[in-house]
Design an enzyme around this catalytic site. Structure first.
Site, PDB file in Angstrom:
ATOM      1  N   ALA A  86       0.843  -1.183   0.000  1.00  0.00           N
ATOM      2  CA  ALA A  86       0.000   0.000   0.000  1.00  0.00           C
ATOM      3  C   ALA A  86       0.882   1.239   0.000  1.00  0.00           C
ATOM      4  O   ALA A  86       2.069   1.182   0.334  1.00  0.00           O
ATOM      5  CB  ALA A  86      -0.908   0.000   1.229  1.00  0.00           C
ATOM      6  N   GLY A 101      -0.467  -5.193   0.922  1.00  0.00           N
ATOM      7  CA  GLY A 101      -1.688  -5.114   0.132  1.00  0.00           C
ATOM      8  C   GLY A 101      -1.569  -5.771  -1.225  1.00  0.00           C
ATOM      9  O   GLY A 101      -2.568  -6.209  -1.807  1.00  0.00           O
ATOM     10  N   GLU A 157      -2.216  -9.378  -0.580  1.00  0.00           N
ATOM     11  CA  GLU A 157      -3.645  -9.483  -0.263  1.00  0.00           C
ATOM     12  C   GLU A 157      -4.490  -9.385  -1.529  1.00  0.00           C
ATOM     13  O   GLU A 157      -5.504 -10.075  -1.670  1.00  0.00           O
ATOM     14  CB  GLU A 157      -4.032  -8.391   0.741  1.00  0.00           C
ATOM     15  CG  GLU A 157      -3.448  -8.645   2.133  1.00  0.00           C
ATOM     16  CD  GLU A 157      -3.689  -7.501   3.090  1.00  0.00           C
ATOM     17  OE1 GLU A 157      -4.322  -7.734   4.130  1.00  0.00           O
ATOM     18  OE2 GLU A 157      -3.248  -6.373   2.789  1.00  0.00           O
ATOM     19  N   GLU A 188       3.427  -6.105   7.378  1.00  0.00           N
ATOM     20  CA  GLU A 188       2.761  -5.026   8.095  1.00  0.00           C
ATOM     21  C   GLU A 188       3.217  -4.857   9.539  1.00  0.00           C
ATOM     22  O   GLU A 188       3.279  -3.729  10.050  1.00  0.00           O
ATOM     23  CB  GLU A 188       1.234  -5.232   8.059  1.00  0.00           C
ATOM     24  CG  GLU A 188       0.575  -4.889   6.739  1.00  0.00           C
ATOM     25  CD  GLU A 188       0.573  -6.033   5.747  1.00  0.00           C
ATOM     26  OE1 GLU A 188      -0.137  -5.957   4.744  1.00  0.00           O
ATOM     27  OE2 GLU A 188       1.304  -7.030   5.986  1.00  0.00           O
TER      28      GLU A 188
END
Length: 260
Positions: free
Chosen positions: A66, A112, A115, A135
């Site tokens: 991200a 992300g 994911e 993360e």
């Protein structure tokens, strides 16, 4: 479809969606997530599209994560909203698409990015790919479904190890633990993805839709996967695709599915 952060290309029944932020290693920001939602909404509703390949531009990254700068100063409520909206608009949306979505992981798929790949219906990777959920090194946890989908794919213990250590997997390690289905040279990745998508596109779109829903039901605590399978199996008998598929089999010819 014209977007700032993604590219969409369709050849015959296969669409390729490319996240196109190479200078940011294709990092996901709010604008990119909104564009992905728009693109997948349109593609899933387009009956001429029977399979979708999702990849990243360049040779370094699928999605490196991200865009941290965008949320570094968020409050608790803003953080929850970020995760909630992202899951609803993109990650859960892709998982529930009735059109099959294949991730072609061409390099780093971190945070992300991983994911996003895990939300796709299955994954293939280039041999230089690296995957992980880092993360916890930022003082946060995966927020786009990573704590839920990774255990489903690799098992609870392996997922716990990867999330808590923030270690990255090589493409071969990802293959060995079932996170990806195939690993090929980067030069062959997109062609393999397109080839798999083309093969899928020749099968019954109606049956594929129900198959996706039935498999997803087995991971939904509010549904009984076996019941969902029984209901969908029966529903298929009332479709034109079922009549065409069985007739073609009996007549020893290839079926011509119309998707109804």
């Amino acid at each position: 479809m014209n977007f700032e952060n993604i590219l969409v290309d369709q050849v015959d029944a296969v669409a390729v969606v490319t996240i196109n932020r190479p200078t940011k290693l294709n990092a996901l920001n709010k604008a990119t997530l909104n564009e992905l939602h728009q693109a997948f909404s349109k593609l899933d509703a387009d009956t001429t599209v029977r399979a979708i390949v999702l990849t990243g531009s360049g040779e370094k990254a699928f999605v490196a994560g991200a865009d941290i700068a965008e949320f570094a100063n968020f409050s608790v409520e803003q953080g929850r909203e970020l995760a909630s909206q992202g899951q609803e608009l993109v990650f859960d949306f892709i998982e529930k698409c009735t059109t099959p979505v294949l991730a072609a992981i061409n390099g780093f798929a971190l945070g992300g990015g991983l994911e996003l790949a895990m939300a796709c219906h299955f994954r293939i990777a280039s041999n230089n790919a690296k995957m992980g959920l880092p993360e916890v090194t930022l003082g946060v946890i995966p927020g786009y479904g990573g704590t839920q989908r990774l255990p489903q794919l690799v098992g609870k213990g392996r997922a716990m190890e990867l999330i808590l250590t923030a270690n990255m997997l090589t493409a071969q390690e990802a293959l060995d633990c079932g996170l990806v289905n195939q690993v090929v040279a980067q030069t062959e990745l997109l062609e393999l993805a397109k080839s798999l998508a083309e093969k899928i596109s020749k099968n019954s779109p109606v049956a594929i839709q129900y198959a996706i829903q039935a498999v997803n039901a087995s991971f939904d605590k509010n549904q009984n996967g076996f019941s969902a399978e029984i209901n969908s199996f029966g529903t298929c008998f009332g479709t034109a695709d079922f009549k065409e598929g069985t007739t073609a089999f009996l007549e020893k010819r290839k079926p011509d599915f119309q998707g109804n």
